[in-house]
Design a protein around this motif. Sequence first.
Motif, short mmCIF file in Angstrom:
data_model
loop_
_atom_site.label_atom_id
_atom_site.label_comp_id
_atom_site.label_asym_id
_atom_site.label_seq_id
_atom_site.Cartn_x
_atom_site.Cartn_y
_atom_site.Cartn_z
N ASN A 158 84.65 63.07 9.72
CA ASN A 158 85.94 63.51 10.25
C ASN A 158 86.03 63.12 11.72
OD1 ASN A 158 86.69 64.81 7.77
ND2 ASN A 158 85.17 66.36 8.28
N ILE A 159 86.89 62.16 12.03
CA ILE A 159 87.02 61.65 13.39
C ILE A 159 88.20 62.32 14.07
CG2 ILE A 159 87.47 59.60 14.78
CD1 ILE A 159 86.09 57.97 12.54
N TYR A 160 87.96 62.79 15.28
CA TYR A 160 88.98 63.46 16.08
C TYR A 160 88.92 62.95 17.52
CZ TYR A 160 89.28 66.80 12.24
OH TYR A 160 89.45 67.39 11.02
N TYR A 161 89.91 63.38 18.29
CA TYR A 161 89.99 63.02 19.71
C TYR A 161 90.23 64.28 20.51
CZ TYR A 161 90.62 58.40 17.72
OH TYR A 161 90.43 57.25 17.00
N HIS A 162 89.82 64.26 21.77
CA HIS A 162 90.00 65.42 22.65
C HIS A 162 90.35 64.91 24.04
CE1 HIS A 162 89.41 69.54 24.04
NE2 HIS A 162 88.68 69.06 25.03
N VAL A 163 91.35 65.53 24.67
CA VAL A 163 91.78 65.16 26.02
C VAL A 163 91.16 66.14 26.99
CG1 VAL A 163 93.75 64.76 27.54
CG2 VAL A 163 93.95 64.26 25.09
N THR A 164 90.52 65.60 28.03
CA THR A 164 89.81 66.46 28.98
C THR A 164 89.72 65.75 30.33
OG1 THR A 164 87.83 67.82 29.27
CG2 THR A 164 87.51 65.63 28.31
N THR A 165 89.03 66.39 31.27
CA THR A 165 88.80 65.74 32.56
C THR A 165 87.57 64.83 32.44
OG1 THR A 165 87.32 67.49 33.35
CG2 THR A 165 89.70 67.74 33.83
N LYS A 166 87.41 63.95 33.40
CA LYS A 166 86.26 63.04 33.39
C LYS A 166 84.95 63.83 33.48
CE LYS A 166 84.94 58.67 35.46
NZ LYS A 166 85.30 57.64 36.43
N GLU A 167 84.94 64.86 34.32
CA GLU A 167 83.74 65.69 34.49
C GLU A 167 83.38 66.42 33.20
OE1 GLU A 167 86.51 66.02 36.54
OE2 GLU A 167 85.71 64.69 38.09
N ASN A 168 84.38 67.02 32.57
CA ASN A 168 84.12 67.73 31.32
C ASN A 168 83.70 66.79 30.20
OD1 ASN A 168 84.50 70.29 32.34
ND2 ASN A 168 86.61 70.45 31.67
#
Length: 127
Positions: A18-28
């Motif tokens: 199951n492939i997903y994506y997540h939006v976050t900061t560069k540090e996180n």
Amino acid sequence: LKQSLYNQVKFKLVEGDNIYYHVTTKENAQKIIESGELRNGKWESYVFAWKKQPTEKQASIAGISSKATTVIKFKTNASFQPDEGNRMKPEIKDVVVQTTTGQILPITITDVEIVGFKKEWWQFWKK
């Protein structure tokens, strides 16, 4: 035939296809990659993800901070359901998900890579 199909589906889920994506900061993003875990936010009870690589515009529609400039791609066996907070936004309602109630957090993720935002169709014509 039923048992065979059941075993195929069960195997696929166990293997983490199951492939997903997540939006976050560069540090996180770096912390996520190092830990192999995706955690819920301080004030949130769920982990949020995308079923398809999001564009910057989609992230903005979802209410994600402009400080979150990194998109990661990952595999997981975690259970997701449609994101309740974005169900009335036709542009993203079918691609934004949240972990199901009862899903143990943080979720374990594998094959994590930074992929960035998906380009809008018109950006492919720019030089």
